[in-house]
Design an enzyme around this catalytic site. Structure first.
Site, mmCIF file in Angstrom:
data_model
loop_
_atom_site.group_PDB
_atom_site.id
_atom_site.type_symbol
_atom_site.label_atom_id
_atom_site.label_comp_id
_atom_site.label_asym_id
_atom_site.label_seq_id
_atom_site.Cartn_x
_atom_site.Cartn_y
_atom_site.Cartn_z
ATOM 1 N N GLU A 60 2.530 -1.350 7.990
ATOM 2 C CA GLU A 60 3.347 -1.400 6.876
ATOM 3 C C GLU A 60 4.737 -0.597 7.620
ATOM 4 O OE1 GLU A 60 2.073 -0.860 3.057
ATOM 5 O OE2 GLU A 60 0.800 -2.537 2.918
ATOM 6 N N ARG B 294 -18.882 20.385 19.445
ATOM 7 C CA ARG B 294 -20.261 19.892 19.244
ATOM 8 C C ARG B 294 -21.140 20.458 20.300
ATOM 9 N NH1 ARG B 294 -20.466 15.168 16.828
ATOM 10 N NH2 ARG B 294 -22.601 15.598 16.665
ATOM 11 N N ARG C 9 -24.217 12.933 14.379
ATOM 12 C CA ARG C 9 -24.743 13.988 13.663
ATOM 13 C C ARG C 9 -26.023 13.752 12.672
ATOM 14 N NH1 ARG C 9 -18.861 14.948 13.377
ATOM 15 N NH2 ARG C 9 -18.485 17.269 13.715
ATOM 16 N N HIS D 29 0.703 -1.269 0.027
ATOM 17 C CA HIS D 29 0.081 -0.047 -0.030
ATOM 18 C C HIS D 29 0.979 1.408 0.207
ATOM 19 C CE1 HIS D 29 -2.749 -3.032 1.720
ATOM 20 N NE2 HIS D 29 -3.664 -2.407 0.861
HETATM 21 N N1 URA Z 1 -12.968 15.125 12.973
HETATM 22 C C1 URA Z 1 -13.920 14.117 13.590
HETATM 23 O O1 URA Z 1 -13.770 12.950 13.657
HETATM 24 N N2 URA Z 1 -14.994 15.015 14.065
HETATM 25 C C2 URA Z 1 -15.021 16.072 14.325
HETATM 26 O O2 URA Z 1 -16.240 16.653 14.774
HETATM 27 C C3 URA Z 1 -14.077 16.972 13.699
HETATM 28 C C4 URA Z 1 -13.073 16.484 13.015
#
Ligand code: URA
Length: 260
Positions: free
Chosen positions: A85, A228, A173, A12
């Site tokens: 790897e 968040r 989300r 890879h």
């Molecule tokens: N990366 C993630 O996985 N989640 C986020 O909310 C921001 C960056």
């Protein structure tokens, strides 16, 4: 598979032991676009030595020691390939440098999170060690990351991260095509918050589980690009800030690690 010479390019990454010039240290960003920036931050003469799929590698020197920067792509499966790897080629110290969404109210965009351990909401790490096995960071790397953040007056938080295989449902989300959170993930963010987990990201559990299982050193630092509690998207200026602070801290930490 310990320290043997691999003269053929691994499937890879397209790298072999000659190309990596004895490197024992690697930065692991997710994004191939961030690879040159990180490499040039510690060595203006760094050069590209491989680019296949999402796996881009640059090689530079810190104190005459070879250091790699290899992108992992997003998530556990592609990250596991990089760690596996590079370990086959002799790399011993892995430092993931990425971005993250905070889930605790006091954490701001541009802060960095230094992961001590990761909740394994991924799949790839379970292919290497049972789910009871902890995804913990190397103590020395955590210590050095803290020193590096302090030295540069970058606001940092130290603690547990949650690593998910998906950006949308796995991080709860609803702003996705599906607009539906399967039962398994409903209420997860609040539970993690109450358990004092700091942030969501997508690779730490894989890096830390594999490194511990292999007897190698693994650590993770992530720049906060969203909180968040306030929003679900990522503002462009917060992305720049989070990335910049994580890279500055990681490069300073690596300068210390190559001497340890
Ligand atoms: N990366 C993630 O996985 N989640 C986020 O909310 C921001 C960056």
């Amino acid at each position: 598979m310990k320290n043997r010479s691999i003269p053929f390019a691994l499937y890879h990454l397209g790298l072999d032991t000659v190309k990596i010039e004895g490197a024992r240290y690697a930065f692991l960003p997710g994004d191939p676009g961030r690879v040159p920036e990180i490499a040039k931050a510690f060595d203006p003469n760094a050069k590209e030595i491989g680019y296949k799929r999402e796996y881009r590698t640059w090689l530079g020197k810190i104190n005459a020691k070879s250091v790699l920067v290899t992108s992992t792509g997003i998530g556990g499966p592609s990250t596991s390939i990089v760690v596996d790897e590079l370990a086959q080629l002799g790399v011993k110290t892995f430092l993931r440098v990425g971005t993250t969404g905070a889930i605790q109210p006091a954490i701001l965009a541009g802060d960095v999170i230094i992961t001590t351990g990761a909740v394994r909401i991924d799949g790839a790490s379970t292919h290497y060690a049972p789910i009871e096995y902890p995804a913990v960071a190397d103590y020395e790397i955590v210590k050095v990351l803290v020193e590096a953040a302090q030295a540069q007056a970058i606001s940092y938080h130290v603690g547990i991260s949650a690593s998910c295989d998906t950006f949308y449902p796995g991080q709860e989300r609803v702003e996705s095509f599906f607009q539906y959170i399967p039962r398994r993930f409903k209420g997860q963010t609040e539970e993690l918050r109450r358990l004092h987990v700091l942030n969501y990201e997508m690779e730490a559990a894989t890096v830390l589980t594999l490194c511990s299982a292999f007897g190698l050193r693994g650590g993770c630092i992530a720049g906060v690009v969203t909180n968040r509690m306030k929003e679900n998207g990522v503002a462009p200026e917060d992305l720049v800030l989070g990335e910049r602070n994580a890279i500055k801290t990681a490069v300073e930490a690596m300068r210390i690690l190559v001497q340890v």
